[in-house]
Scaffold this motif. Sequence first.
Motif, short mmCIF file in Angstrom:
data_model
loop_
_atom_site.label_atom_id
_atom_site.label_comp_id
_atom_site.label_asym_id
_atom_site.label_seq_id
_atom_site.Cartn_x
_atom_site.Cartn_y
_atom_site.Cartn_z
N UNK A 196 -12.24 7.35 0.84
CA UNK A 196 -11.95 5.99 -0.06
C UNK A 196 -13.02 5.94 -1.02
N UNK B 147 -6.37 7.44 0.83
CA UNK B 147 -7.63 6.61 0.94
C UNK B 147 -8.24 6.72 -0.48
N UNK C 50 -6.77 4.19 -2.30
CA UNK C 50 -7.05 2.85 -1.94
C UNK C 50 -8.51 2.34 -2.67
N UNK D 237 -7.84 1.72 -6.22
CA UNK D 237 -7.01 0.58 -6.44
C UNK D 237 -8.23 -0.73 -6.35
N UNK D 238 -9.13 -0.50 -5.35
CA UNK D 238 -10.01 -1.52 -5.22
C UNK D 238 -11.11 -1.57 -6.43
N UNK E 279 -9.16 -3.07 -9.61
CA UNK E 279 -9.25 -4.76 -9.34
C UNK E 279 -10.57 -5.20 -9.94
N UNK F 162 0.19 -2.19 3.11
CA UNK F 162 -0.85 -2.97 2.33
C UNK F 162 -0.25 -4.03 1.52
N UNK F 163 -1.31 -5.04 1.07
CA UNK F 163 -0.87 -6.15 0.35
C UNK F 163 0.11 -5.60 -0.79
N UNK F 164 -0.58 -4.62 -1.60
CA UNK F 164 0.46 -4.08 -2.63
C UNK F 164 0.85 -2.67 -2.30
N UNK G 70 0.77 -5.51 13.08
CA UNK G 70 1.11 -5.89 11.81
C UNK G 70 2.40 -6.64 11.72
N UNK H 185 -3.27 -8.71 8.28
CA UNK H 185 -2.76 -7.81 7.17
C UNK H 185 -1.25 -8.20 6.96
N UNK I 163 -0.90 -11.47 5.27
CA UNK I 163 -0.96 -11.36 4.07
C UNK I 163 -0.13 -11.11 3.18
N UNK I 164 0.84 -10.03 3.78
CA UNK I 164 1.90 -9.26 3.01
C UNK I 164 2.85 -10.43 2.99
N UNK J 212 2.16 -13.00 0.47
CA UNK J 212 2.50 -12.50 -0.90
C UNK J 212 3.78 -12.44 -1.52
N UNK K 294 -12.08 -2.54 2.83
CA UNK K 294 -11.75 -1.63 1.73
C UNK K 294 -10.36 -1.98 1.17
N UNK K 295 -9.79 -2.92 1.84
CA UNK K 295 -8.67 -3.51 1.19
C UNK K 295 -8.73 -3.92 -0.17
N UNK K 296 -7.55 -3.93 -1.09
CA UNK K 296 -7.43 -4.46 -2.08
C UNK K 296 -8.09 -5.78 -2.33
N UNK K 297 -7.74 -6.75 -1.29
CA UNK K 297 -8.28 -7.96 -1.02
C UNK K 297 -8.94 -7.99 0.38
#
Lengths: 331, 331
Positions: free
Chosen positions: A224, A249, A252, A255-256, A259, A283-285, B224, B252, B255-256, B259, B282-285
Amino acid sequence: MATTIKDIARRAGVSAATVSKVLNRKDAFIGEETRNRIWSLARELNYTPNSIARSLVTRRSNVIGIVVPDILNPYFTELVRACDDAARLRGYTTILCNSDGIAENEEAHLSFLAGHGVDGIVLSASDVVPNADLLRGLGIPFVSMDREIPMLDCLAATVDTDCRGGAFQSASYLIGKGHRRIAFLSGSAESSNTRLRLEGFREAHRRAGIAVDPELVRCGEFQHSFGHQATLALLAGTRFSAICCMSDMLALGATVALRESGLRVPDDCAVMGFDNIYLAPLLDRPLSTIDRRIFESGRIAIDALVDFLDGPERQRSAIVLETSVVERKTA
Amino acid sequence: MATTIKDIARRAGVSAATVSKVLNRKDAFIGEETRNRIWSLARELNYTPNSIARSLVTRRSNVIGIVVPDILNPYFTELVRACDDAARLRGYTTILCNSDGIAENEEAHLSFLAGHGVDGIVLSASDVVPNADLLRGLGIPFVSMDREIPMLDCLAATVDTDCRGGAFQSASYLIGKGHRRIAFLSGSAESSNTRLRLEGFREAHRRAGIAVDPELVRCGEFQHSFGHQATLALLAGTRFSAICCMSDMLALGATVALRESGLRVPDDCAVMGFDNIYLAPLLDRPLSTIDRRIFESGRIAIDALVDFLDGPERQRSAIVLETSVVERKTA
DNA sequence: TACTCATAAGTAAACGTTTACCTAAGCTGA
DNA sequence: TCAGCTTAGGTAAACGTTTACTTATGAGTA
């Protein structure tokens, strides 16, 4: 003090050998009554065979050692779980070692596993090329996953993912989406693994008649943090509309970084992963990625190893797993 | 054929006992020259001690068994890695078993571990309450992590996270941010674990003079998928401005779901996790969560176990770890 | 000289199984 | 009657170590 076969023998008024035969179902010539007496004593005394003693004489432990760089990396977590499940199904259990990609650790683990009498070993990807002499000296059958390995008698199988093909698919997919300047993020530049992937990446460009800007390829590690850092560096120095990552990873991390830089995925920059770890869709996305059948590969590795161990003919096999693209939300 | 102590003895012209003494550094009364001869032969022949034989006589294996529900769950991945590291530091290795939260599996693993002569066991959270008779029968020292456990002679330690306190912190934090209708997502309603957390959650509301709407508390599992599904259900039936999740994986999933429903985190709905798995930041958010010192808890568990094993006094310890809130981007 | 003592090493049992080989009794059939 | 088979089970060695106890040698001492 745990119950032993001798305790049962004494109580049943027979010899230890008889008890052993009954309990191992080699009781063709044991009387019905004796047999029952032994079984019910075993249950009553809560007998559990001492595998240590058994292994010492049979020279079989029914244990398989697994060495991976780091169980914390989700790819390896899945692989380990897959191996463990598959092994259990075939009557084996596993014992896990984390090498952190350090050669000395790996060698120490190999010796440890040998000393503990594992029947076989699965050695999984990392850039370290294991010491052939050590492996030969151990004489324990092993399967090698995704790494360059010297040919040895005790090599039971190789199971590799077609990384070249996977990278080709990933880049082709991105090119198909209209991207022309695609960044490439991978692990150590020295590893054959990265080399092959880069070849696939280049091949996809060649076929599309696109030149690869060397500025866009960044090798470091599969983690990551490198994805994050390399993306930031790329952003500062050049432009591109997609990132082709060689691990989820890395994706990921990328992506961070995107953003953080105010870029939207996939609108401003598409991201492709590699591995298809079980987190990818959660993941969120949800991450678009290259599937490499992690679970299947673990099962296959174990099956090949156990076949080698159990089968008298001991045929070596070389398996290569094909990849496929998984379209989700990031590319 | 691996080298044995006898091979060395023969080549060195001494008895096996002498070799054993030298190699184990119990060589006070062994001549300088003999000692050297033995060591260099050991190196030359690449001697690796056979731990199986050794264990059989010493009744010590220097192996610790770890049983967790599922290594794929990142919380357990980290715990296992922490235990493994800590154990290695103290001269032990670990052997891992996945129970999938099924009692029979767990019992089978316990027997397996006993048969393989592990010196101790760490038994980690899951709703299954292990069979006390089995544990007692095994007689192997164990430490229990985050689960209700009967008091037994071989219980070396309990290490628990203050879940009640953690839930209290999480809810209080959310209330402090102005939220008044907070959903609560946790694992099985029957487990003491969930019960305690719910108490903490309620206590935070009580102190703030807020009533808890029963409609907002949903128990199921820590995965999850449950977080996802429960959030969708909540969204369909009621309103709330925050979700207090009792695991990061639940968060997680939540969150999904948010969204997918077109809600923004944290603007439309805040989300708090629990565990602080290494993926959380480490997540996008990056996920706001309750830290429970996973690594530390693994180390502590192993240290307590090894102290118990090595120390002659065999004192039982009861450790409880405090939690803390980690503010990131989701709440 | 005869004793003790330190040093250096060997002997043999033990750990809990498995397994190749042996024994003993009963039965069969010619 | 007795060779030979079947059935039921026992004997003992082996796996590779560790360890409590014993032995042998030489030096120092009374």
